[in-house]
Design an enzyme around this catalytic site. Structure first.
Site, PDB file in Angstrom:
ATOM      1  N   ARG A   1       0.917  -1.008   0.028  1.00 23.72           N
ATOM      2  CA  ARG A   1       0.152  -0.035  -0.099  1.00 23.72           C
ATOM      3  C   ARG A   1       0.885   1.102   0.082  1.00 23.72           C
ATOM      4  NH1 ARG A   1      -4.922  -2.118   0.549  1.00 23.72           N
ATOM      5  NH2 ARG A   1      -4.797  -3.843   1.616  1.00 23.72           N
ATOM      6  N   ASP A   2       0.441   2.174  -0.887  1.00 20.89           N
ATOM      7  CA  ASP A   2       1.075   3.577  -0.916  1.00 20.89           C
ATOM      8  C   ASP A   2       1.015   4.094   0.331  1.00 20.89           C
ATOM      9  OD1 ASP A   2       2.068   5.415  -3.429  1.00 20.89           O
ATOM     10  OD2 ASP A   2       1.908   6.232  -1.583  1.00 20.89           O
ATOM     11  N   ILE A   3       2.157   4.692   0.693  1.00 19.59           N
ATOM     12  CA  ILE A   3       2.100   5.290   2.143  1.00 19.59           C
ATOM     13  C   ILE A   3       1.190   6.709   1.994  1.00 19.59           C
ATOM     14  CG2 ILE A   3       4.144   7.085   1.937  1.00 19.59           C
ATOM     15  CD1 ILE A   3       5.209   5.857   4.572  1.00 19.59           C
TER      16      ILE A   3
ATOM     17  N   ASN B   1       4.967   5.876 -13.970  1.00 19.74           N
ATOM     18  CA  ASN B   1       5.515   7.326 -13.927  1.00 19.74           C
ATOM     19  C   ASN B   1       7.085   7.131 -14.261  1.00 19.74           C
ATOM     20  OD1 ASN B   1       3.259   8.546 -12.988  1.00 19.74           O
ATOM     21  ND2 ASN B   1       3.822   8.585 -11.193  1.00 19.74           N
TER      22      ASN B   1
ATOM     23  N   VAL C   1      10.653   7.901  -7.114  1.00 24.05           N
ATOM     24  CA  VAL C   1      11.504   6.905  -6.476  1.00 24.05           C
ATOM     25  C   VAL C   1      11.872   6.067  -7.726  1.00 24.05           C
ATOM     26  CG1 VAL C   1      11.362   4.723  -5.113  1.00 24.05           C
ATOM     27  CG2 VAL C   1      10.170   6.700  -4.528  1.00 24.05           C
TER      28      VAL C   1
ATOM     29  N   HIS D   1       8.203   1.173 -10.958  1.00 25.71           N
ATOM     30  CA  HIS D   1       6.898   0.731 -10.119  1.00 25.71           C
ATOM     31  C   HIS D   1       5.549   0.999 -11.105  1.00 25.71           C
ATOM     32  CE1 HIS D   1       7.861   4.741  -8.743  1.00 25.71           C
ATOM     33  NE2 HIS D   1       6.856   4.995  -8.535  1.00 25.71           N
ATOM     34  N   MET D   2       4.675   0.383 -10.537  1.00 28.01           N
ATOM     35  CA  MET D   2       3.325   0.632 -11.139  1.00 28.01           C
ATOM     36  C   MET D   2       2.251   1.027  -9.956  1.00 28.01           C
ATOM     37  SD  MET D   2       1.704  -1.996 -14.269  1.00 28.01           S
ATOM     38  CE  MET D   2       1.532  -3.256 -13.026  1.00 28.01           C
ATOM     39  N   HIS D   3       1.569   2.081 -10.375  1.00 33.30           N
ATOM     40  CA  HIS D   3       0.591   2.271  -9.315  1.00 33.30           C
ATOM     41  C   HIS D   3      -0.704   1.740  -9.563  1.00 33.30           C
ATOM     42  CE1 HIS D   3       2.660   5.806  -7.576  1.00 33.30           C
ATOM     43  NE2 HIS D   3       3.317   5.866  -8.756  1.00 33.30           N
TER      44      HIS D   3
HETATM   45  P1  5GP Z   1       6.422   7.787  -8.121  1.00 36.05           P
HETATM   46  O1  5GP Z   1       6.203   9.533  -7.721  1.00 36.05           O
HETATM   47  O2  5GP Z   1       7.670   7.573  -7.954  1.00 36.05           O
HETATM   48  O3  5GP Z   1       5.725   7.425  -9.424  1.00 36.05           O
HETATM   49  O4  5GP Z   1       5.743   7.159  -6.889  1.00 36.05           O
HETATM   50  C1  5GP Z   1       6.251   6.740  -5.749  1.00 36.05           C
HETATM   51  C2  5GP Z   1       5.276   6.443  -4.850  1.00 36.05           C
HETATM   52  O5  5GP Z   1       5.951   5.714  -3.563  1.00 36.05           O
HETATM   53  C3  5GP Z   1       4.488   7.724  -4.075  1.00 36.05           C
HETATM   54  O6  5GP Z   1       3.115   7.443  -4.340  1.00 36.05           O
HETATM   55  C4  5GP Z   1       4.774   7.545  -2.518  1.00 36.05           C
HETATM   56  O7  5GP Z   1       3.914   7.897  -1.708  1.00 36.05           O
HETATM   57  C5  5GP Z   1       5.264   6.078  -2.419  1.00 36.05           C
HETATM   58  N1  5GP Z   1       6.324   5.824  -1.507  1.00 36.05           N
HETATM   59  C6  5GP Z   1       7.438   6.501  -1.272  1.00 36.05           C
HETATM   60  N2  5GP Z   1       7.932   6.127  -0.258  1.00 36.05           N
HETATM   61  C7  5GP Z   1       7.422   5.326   0.356  1.00 36.05           C
HETATM   62  C8  5GP Z   1       7.515   4.221   1.507  1.00 36.05           C
HETATM   63  O8  5GP Z   1       8.547   4.338   2.319  1.00 36.05           O
HETATM   64  N3  5GP Z   1       6.417   3.462   1.734  1.00 36.05           N
HETATM   65  C9  5GP Z   1       5.303   3.439   0.912  1.00 36.05           C
HETATM   66  N4  5GP Z   1       4.513   2.380   1.449  1.00 36.05           N
HETATM   67  N5  5GP Z   1       5.324   4.146  -0.138  1.00 36.05           N
HETATM   68  C10 5GP Z   1       6.167   5.031  -0.515  1.00 36.05           C
END
Ligand code: 5GP
Length: 115
Positions: free
Chosen positions: A30-32, A88, A97, A101-103
């Site tokens: 799960r996203d934080i 992204n 990050v 990754h895929m949301h």
């Molecule tokens: P990006 O913007 O790189 O596509 O998405 C990175 C995602 O990772 C963001 O939605 C962010 O909230 C999530 N995220 C970043 N650090 C952590 C973490 O330590 N734990 C969790 N569960 N999600 C994270």
């Protein structure tokens, strides 16, 4: 050698995360900072910084991520109502990050086009 991110620590369970799926190739948690009622991040266990860095060797892993997404969507109860998958890539894509990754976003209607 690519630089590890916090996601490598999540895969190895060195920091806490709400992992909803894990196998030898992928991890989903799960996203934080959720952007929808269901917001799960699905990653390859192998560190691939961006989609640009994926190679033909990664083809099966990338395909696996989609199948994991469909399974997680079912698990989360959003398969029928619908969901959105987002990757992204780099600055204009909004990637923060650098571990591919895929949301998976669901549980509400999504707008198109995305912002
Ligand atoms: P990006 O913007 O790189 O596509 O998405 C990175 C995602 O990772 C963001 O939605 C962010 O909230 C999530 N995220 C970043 N650090 C952590 C973490 O330590 N734990 C969790 N569960 N999600 C994270």
């Amino acid at each position: 050698m690519s630089k590890e991110t916090i996601f490598s620590k999540i895969i190895r369970k060195e920091i806490p995360a709400d992992i909803v799926f894990q196998d030898e190739r992928a991890t989903a948690f799960r996203d934080i900072n959720p952007q929808a009622p269901t917001h799960v991040v699905i990653i390859p266990n192998k560190l691939i910084p961006t989609l640009n860095d994926a190679t033909p060797e990664d083809e099966a892993t990338l395909g696996h991520l989609l199948l994991v997404a469909a399974q997680v969507a079912k698990q989360e109860g959003v398969a029928e109502s619908g969901y959105r998958l987002v990757i992204n890539c780099n600055r204009h894509g909004g990637q923060d990050v650098f571990h591919l990754h895929m949301h998976l976003l669901g549980g509400r209607g999504m707008r198109w086009p995305p912002g």
